[in-house]
Scaffold this active site. Structure first.
Site, short mmCIF file in Angstrom:
data_model
loop_
_atom_site.label_atom_id
_atom_site.label_comp_id
_atom_site.label_asym_id
_atom_site.label_seq_id
_atom_site.Cartn_x
_atom_site.Cartn_y
_atom_site.Cartn_z
CG HIS A 78 -1.85 1.10 1.34
ND1 HIS A 78 -2.87 1.33 0.44
CD2 HIS A 78 -1.95 2.09 2.27
CE1 HIS A 78 -3.55 2.41 0.80
NE2 HIS A 78 -3.00 2.89 1.90
CD GLN A 80 7.55 0.87 -2.21
OE1 GLN A 80 7.96 1.49 -1.24
NE2 GLN A 80 8.05 1.05 -3.40
CG ASP A 81 -0.97 1.88 -5.04
OD1 ASP A 81 -0.68 2.00 -6.24
OD2 ASP A 81 -2.12 2.05 -4.60
CG HIS A 82 -0.63 5.87 -0.72
ND1 HIS A 82 -1.47 6.93 -0.89
CD2 HIS A 82 -1.35 4.91 -0.11
CE1 HIS A 82 -2.66 6.63 -0.41
NE2 HIS A 82 -2.61 5.40 0.06
#
Length: 106
Positions: A78, A80-82
């Site tokens: 999560h 890394q996605d942000h």
């Protein structure tokens, strides 16, 4: 919350703040206030440095292995996605500022 989770939340927080500044800059582009837009982008970049620092620290820890190696978790994914969407947003807003600022000069 353990130390690793705190670092991961730091990535999420910094990335979110950086992306928010980039979108504030985009609003300034709409208002044709390119100076303010560029200033907001500089703020966005400075905020991004913290997310990048934490990410690099975690990558180095993983590469070094041992007991300090961070475990992969949904929270890490999560974060890394942000971080990556924040970077993408910032890169795109920078291009849009250049495009629209150039058009105003013509």
């Amino acid at each position: 919350m353990n130390e690793l989770e705190q670092k991961i939340v730091g990535i999420i927080s910094s990335a979110g703040d950086s992306k928010a500044k980039a979108f504030e800059a985009l609003k300034k582009v709409k208002e044709k206030d390119f100076k303010a837009a560029r200033e907001l982008m500089e703020e966005s970049k400075k905020i991004d440095i913290e997310a990048h620092r934490i990410q690099t620290e975690l990558i180095v820890a993983e590469m070094n292995g041992g007991e300090n190696k961070p475990e992969m978790s949904l929270l890490m994914v999560h974060a890394q996605d942000h971080y990556m969407t924040s970077r993408l947003a910032r890169d795109m807003v920078e291009v849009l500022i250049d495009i629209f600022d150039t058009e105003e000069e013509k």
